[in-house]
Design a protein around this motif. Structure first.
Motif, PDB file in Angstrom:
ATOM      1  N   GLN A 153       0.835  -1.207   0.000  1.00  0.00           N
ATOM      2  CA  GLN A 153       0.000   0.000   0.000  1.00  0.00           C
ATOM      3  C   GLN A 153       0.867   1.253   0.000  1.00  0.00           C
ATOM      4  O   GLN A 153       2.042   1.216   0.393  1.00  0.00           O
ATOM      5  N   SER A 154       0.255   2.358  -0.440  1.00  0.00           N
ATOM      6  CA  SER A 154       0.982   3.629  -0.531  1.00  0.00           C
ATOM      7  C   SER A 154       0.111   4.759  -0.017  1.00  0.00           C
ATOM      8  O   SER A 154      -1.106   4.729  -0.171  1.00  0.00           O
ATOM      9  N   ILE A 155       0.773   5.734   0.582  1.00  0.00           N
ATOM     10  CA  ILE A 155       0.059   6.941   1.025  1.00  0.00           C
ATOM     11  C   ILE A 155       0.622   8.135   0.260  1.00  0.00           C
ATOM     12  O   ILE A 155       1.838   8.349   0.243  1.00  0.00           O
ATOM     13  N   HIS A 156      -0.280   8.877  -0.369  1.00  0.00           N
ATOM     14  CA  HIS A 156       0.127  10.094  -1.090  1.00  0.00           C
ATOM     15  C   HIS A 156      -0.194  11.322  -0.246  1.00  0.00           C
ATOM     16  O   HIS A 156      -1.258  11.391   0.357  1.00  0.00           O
ATOM     17  N   ILE A 157       0.723  12.288  -0.239  1.00  0.00           N
ATOM     18  CA  ILE A 157       0.403  13.619   0.308  1.00  0.00           C
ATOM     19  C   ILE A 157       0.324  14.540  -0.903  1.00  0.00           C
ATOM     20  O   ILE A 157       1.344  14.906  -1.495  1.00  0.00           O
ATOM     21  N   GLY A 158      -0.907  14.890  -1.286  1.00  0.00           N
ATOM     22  CA  GLY A 158      -1.121  15.651  -2.514  1.00  0.00           C
ATOM     23  C   GLY A 158      -0.375  14.975  -3.656  1.00  0.00           C
ATOM     24  O   GLY A 158      -0.236  13.747  -3.693  1.00  0.00           O
ATOM     25  N   GLY A 159       0.128  15.786  -4.577  1.00  0.00           N
ATOM     26  CA  GLY A 159       0.963  15.240  -5.652  1.00  0.00           C
ATOM     27  C   GLY A 159       2.416  15.566  -5.352  1.00  0.00           C
ATOM     28  O   GLY A 159       3.184  15.871  -6.257  1.00  0.00           O
ATOM     29  N   LEU A 160       2.761  15.512  -4.062  1.00  0.00           N
ATOM     30  CA  LEU A 160       4.098  15.946  -3.657  1.00  0.00           C
ATOM     31  C   LEU A 160       4.968  14.811  -3.139  1.00  0.00           C
ATOM     32  O   LEU A 160       6.188  14.826  -3.348  1.00  0.00           O
ATOM     33  N   VAL A 161       4.340  13.880  -2.453  1.00  0.00           N
ATOM     34  CA  VAL A 161       5.093  12.832  -1.771  1.00  0.00           C
ATOM     35  C   VAL A 161       4.273  11.550  -1.766  1.00  0.00           C
ATOM     36  O   VAL A 161       3.048  11.593  -1.684  1.00  0.00           O
ATOM     37  N   ARG A 162       4.978  10.424  -1.847  1.00  0.00           N
ATOM     38  CA  ARG A 162       4.305   9.130  -1.696  1.00  0.00           C
ATOM     39  C   ARG A 162       5.162   8.226  -0.829  1.00  0.00           C
ATOM     40  O   ARG A 162       6.386   8.186  -0.992  1.00  0.00           O
ATOM     41  N   LEU A 163       4.523   7.533   0.092  1.00  0.00           N
ATOM     42  CA  LEU A 163       5.236   6.569   0.937  1.00  0.00           C
ATOM     43  C   LEU A 163       4.732   5.172   0.600  1.00  0.00           C
ATOM     44  O   LEU A 163       3.540   4.892   0.731  1.00  0.00           O
ATOM     45  N   ASP A 164       5.643   4.304   0.147  1.00  0.00           N
ATOM     46  CA  ASP A 164       5.285   2.921  -0.174  1.00  0.00           C
ATOM     47  C   ASP A 164       5.652   2.008   0.991  1.00  0.00           C
ATOM     48  O   ASP A 164       6.752   2.103   1.536  1.00  0.00           O
TER      49      ASP A 164
END
Ligand code: GDP
Length: 411
Positions: free
Chosen positions: A290-301
């Motif tokens: 799973q991944s978490i996006h913060i806006g279109g700025l950052v993604r944590l996989d």
């Protein structure tokens, strides 16, 4: 027209009354009322070369504190120098003025032998000032813990054993800690010291200096004069009246930190990213894949876990939307949603402008669900707090050149 101290640097646009303010300044000068009153626009012009505006500011060259002020810091016969290193509580690692901190640490190091006999008189000293404390969830934090945390992050930022004369947690907006800071600065500056306030753009330096000026009991408007630093008379501003007759307080231009995400955002995008109120956590329980996006700025996989799931808490402006989904859909997210549902960037055309999308891997281990074990902080945006019992391999995606660090957790 009267200009309140709080308006000093509110970025008055020419159409919003800069002429009356400038006229007031001229009148004050013509009347011989002592120091020249500098209106917001003039102050901005002096500091930034133009009226303060994020879109314009980000294009301006950086202020080279090390070159401009460095030689004055440790003059053998000169007065004691005190540097106020300002860092924003909501973006500590991104905003911390590390090049200046390194300069202070290096001066210390060079004279380490002299320390046996106490602090050598002319070595520059540094106070760490953590601004905007009201943005942290203060009821759930112990001041002692934040104090120790900030000190260790400052040392990490300086990359050396930075000797601090003290740490101050302040909120100029709420008036927290301003009096203590002023008292300490006066004590350290002594009768003839020079004090330099240093910080990244938007760290809250102007707001703090205004609060200090008000607190110092300077009646009426604070007055600013140019500082006698060769070649930088348009850059460094002396703040009068705060420190007694001979000691001097200097305001230096905000540093441009290319490693902060904010440094590449437009003013509209900045409005979404900048934290204005006490931060509120947004927590997800996530699994591998799973991944978490913060806006279109950052993604944590979430790449690998030794346990079923972990808790990830996002600390960032509530105006930036989050998205949690499968990592396998990440490419589609960029193509179809960045710049639209996932803002900033505002507009799909801006995605490429922000730079190359790159990844960095973090290994995190922890032994509690209830407290976060580690933070992964993104300069100029916020941080992920990771709570887990076990080990995790995490992939952090953002634009090339934006600083990402793993640190002991703040909250
Ligand atoms: P400078 O560029 O370092 O001079 O920063 P400013 O003083 O202009 O402040 C930048 C932004 O942070 C402005 O929007 C301020 O209103 C805000 N700000 C400054 N100090 C505080 C504070 O103590 N608390 C909060 N919440 N916001 C602050």
């Amino acid at each position: 027209a009267s200009l309140k101290s709080g308006q000093l640097r509110e970025g008055l646009e020419p159409s919003r009354g800069a002429e009356p303010a400038a006229a007031a300044a001229e009148t004050a000068e013509a009347k011989g009322e002592g120091k020249l009153l500098v209106c917001a626009r003039c102050h901005s012009l002096r500091h930034y070369g133009r009226v303060k505006h994020p879109d314009a500011e980000r294009l301006l060259p950086d202020f080279d504190f090390v070159a401009a002020v460095g030689p004055r810091l440790a003059s053998p016969s000169g007065a004691r120098s005190l540097v106020l290193l300002l860092a924003d509580a909501s973006d500590f690692d991104g905003s911390f003025p590390r090049a200046v901190a390194r300069l202070v640490a290096a001066a210390d190091e060079a004279h380490s032998a002299d320390w046996k006999h106490g602090a050598p008189a002319n070595l520059p000293r540094a106070l760490l000032v953590v601004t905007k404390l009201d943005l942290l969830p203060t009821p759930s934090l112990s001041p002692d813990d934040v104090h120790a945390w900030a000190q260790s992050r400052a040392r990490a930022g300086a990359g050396a054993d930075l000797r601090l004369a003290g740490v101050h947690l302040v909120s100029a907006a709420r008036g927290w800690g301003v009096r203590d800071l002023l008292d300490h600065v006066r004590e350290l500056a002594g009768a003839r010291g020079n004090v330099w306030a240093v910080g990244a753009r938007n760290v809250g330096k102007s707001t703090l200096l205004n609060a200090i000026t008000r607190c110092s009991g300077v009646v009426g408007r604070p007055s600013l004069t140019e500082a006698p630093v060769p070649g930088t008379t348009l850059d460094v501003i002396k703040v009068d009246g705060v420190l007694g007759a001979q000691a001097k307080l200097f305001d230096t231009p905000g540093l441009l930190h290319g490693h902060q995400l904010t440094s590449r955002l437009t003013s509209e995008e900045m409005k979404l990213v900048q934290v204005r109120k006490e931060m509120r956590p947004r927590t997800y329980r996530v699994k591998t894949g799973q991944s978490i996006h913060i806006g279109g700025l950052v993604r944590l996989d979430i790449e690998e876990l030794t346990v079923g799931s972990i808790y990830v808490t996002v600390w960032a402006s509530p105006l930036v939307p989050l998205h949690m989904g499968k990592t396998e859909n990440a490419a589609t997210m960029i193509k179809e949603h960045f710049g639209l549902q996932l803002q900033p960037p505002i507009g799909q055309g801006r995605v490429k402008e922000l730079g190359k999308w790159v990844t960095k891997q973090f290994k995190v281990s922890g032994n509690s669900w209830d407290t976060n074990s580690k933070d992964i902080a993104i300069a100029g945006l916020g941080w992920f707090g990771i709570g887990l019992k076990g080990e995790a391999v995490l992939g952090l995606w953002t634009y090339d050149g934006v600083d990402v660090v793993s640190r002991s957790s703040l909250v």
